[in-house]
Scaffold this active site. Structure first.
Site, PDB file in Angstrom:
ATOM      1  N   TYR A   1       0.836  -1.201   0.000  1.00  0.00           N
ATOM      2  CA  TYR A   1       0.000   0.000   0.000  1.00  0.00           C
ATOM      3  C   TYR A   1       0.871   1.251   0.000  1.00  0.00           C
ATOM      4  O   TYR A   1       0.636   2.191  -0.769  1.00  0.00           O
ATOM      5  CB  TYR A   1      -0.922  -0.017   1.215  1.00  0.00           C
ATOM      6  CG  TYR A   1      -1.798   1.206   1.340  1.00  0.00           C
ATOM      7  CD1 TYR A   1      -2.940   1.342   0.544  1.00  0.00           C
ATOM      8  CD2 TYR A   1      -1.507   2.211   2.247  1.00  0.00           C
ATOM      9  CE1 TYR A   1      -3.749   2.467   0.647  1.00  0.00           C
ATOM     10  CE2 TYR A   1      -2.311   3.339   2.359  1.00  0.00           C
ATOM     11  CZ  TYR A   1      -3.427   3.462   1.559  1.00  0.00           C
ATOM     12  OH  TYR A   1      -4.226   4.575   1.659  1.00  0.00           O
ATOM     13  N   VAL A   2       1.893   1.270   0.840  1.00  0.00           N
ATOM     14  CA  VAL A   2       2.804   2.413   0.902  1.00  0.00           C
ATOM     15  C   VAL A   2       3.504   2.614  -0.440  1.00  0.00           C
ATOM     16  O   VAL A   2       3.614   3.728  -0.951  1.00  0.00           O
ATOM     17  CB  VAL A   2       3.824   2.223   2.044  1.00  0.00           C
ATOM     18  CG1 VAL A   2       4.933   3.271   1.971  1.00  0.00           C
ATOM     19  CG2 VAL A   2       3.124   2.296   3.400  1.00  0.00           C
TER      20      VAL A   2
END
Length: 256
Positions: free
Chosen positions: A160-161
C-alpha cells in the site's frame, strides 16, 4: 433556479471509486459546488442509487460502470463524460484499495498484485484517458487520491505504501509534463478516514480506534467530506496556480 456554490460551477468532473466513502462524498460535494458529476465504479446498483439521489436534489449526475484496472473501462468512462456533457474539465482519481495489515515477509504475491494493479495501473489507465480528453478540449484539472502512506511509512502495509508513493510520483510527473498545456495535476493525501471499511475495521478490533486517534494531533479521524472538500478546491479555478502539489488532509499526522 438551483442554488449551488461557485467553486465548481459549470464544470464536468469524473469521479472514480465513486460508489462509497470519499468518492461518494465527493459526488455530493462537487455537485453542491455546481459541477456536473460522472460517477465511475464497479458497483452498478450503488452507482444508480447515488445518481438517483443527486438528480432528485436537482443536480446533474450520470454514472458508468468502470473497473480502473482495465484500460478500456477507463477510456469508456471518459468517453461517457464527454458524450453526456460535451467535455471533461476535471477528474478525481479516487479508486483504490488497502489490503490487510501483514508483515512484509509474510505477504503473498497476490496481495501485492491486487494493490498495485488498482492503485498504480488503475491510475495510469485513468490519467492517460483523462489527459487525452483534456488536451482535445481546453485543458483541465486532475486530483489523485494518495494517502499519508504516500508521504511516510506505515508498518505492515508495504505494498500500500509503495502504491501511494507511486501516486505521488505520477502526480508530480504529469504536473510537470502538462503544465504548459493547461492541465493541472495535484493530489490529496488523506489520513485515516471514516469509510465503510474503516468503521468495520474498528468494529473488529476493539480499542484500535482510540489507539489510532492518539497518533493524530487533532485526535480524530477524517470525515469523507473533509477530503472531498480539499479535492474540490484543487479542482477549482481558485487553485489555478497550484500544480504538482500533494496536500495532506490528515489532522496534522505527517507533521508530528
Amino acid at each position: 433556479m438551483l442554488d449551488t456554490g461557485e467553486l465548481l460551477r459549470d464544470k464536468v468532473i469524473l469521479i472514480t471509486g465513486a460508489s462509497s466513502g470519499i468518492g461518494a462524498a465527493a459526488a455530493y460535494v462537487f455537485a453542491r459546488e455546481g459541477a456536473s458529476v460522472v460517477l465511475a465504479a464497479r458497483r452498478e446498483e450503488r452507482l444508480g442509487a447515488l445518481v438517483a439521489e443527486l438528480t432528485d436534489k436537482g443536480f446533474e449526475a450520470s454514472a458508468v460502470v468502470c473497473d480502473v484496472t482495465r484500460a478500456e473501462d477507463a477510456r469508456r468512462a471518459v468517453a461517457h463524460a464527454t458524450e453526456r456533457f460535451g467535455r471533461l474539465d476535471g477528474a478525481f482519481n479516487n479508486a483504490g484499495v488497502g489490503g490487510d495489515r501483514t508483515p512484509l515477509h509474510e505477504m503473498g504475491d497476490e496481495v501485492y498484485d491486487a494493490i498495485l494493479d488498482t492503485n498504480v495501473r488503475g491510475l495510469w489507465n485513468c490519467l492517460r484517458a483523462e489527459i487525452g480528453a483534456m488536451l482535445a478540449g481546453e485543458g483541465g484539472a486532475i486530483v489523485n487520491n494518495s494517502s499519508v502512506g504516500g508521504l511516510v511509512a506505515i508498518p505492515t502495509a508495504a505494498p500500500y505504501v509503495v502504491s501511494k508513493h507511486a501516486v505521488v510520483g505520477f502526480t508530480r510527473a504529469a504536473a510537470d509534463e502538462y503544465a504548459h498545456q493547461g492541465i493541472r495535476v495535484n493530489a490529496v493525501a488523506p489520513g485515516l478516514t471514516r469509510s465503510e471499511l474503516t468503521v468495520d475495521w474498528f468494529a473488529r478490533n476493539p480499542g484500535l480506534e482510540e489507539a489510532v486517534e492518539a497518533t493524530i494531533p487533532q485526535a480524530r479521524t477524517a470525515a469523507p467530506e473533509e477530503v472531498a472538500e480539499a479535492a474540490a478546491w484543487l479542482l477549482s479555478d481558485r487553485a489555478s496556480y497550484v500544480t504538482g502539489t500533494v496536500l495532506p488532509v490528515d489532522g496534522g499526522y505527517v507533521n508530528r
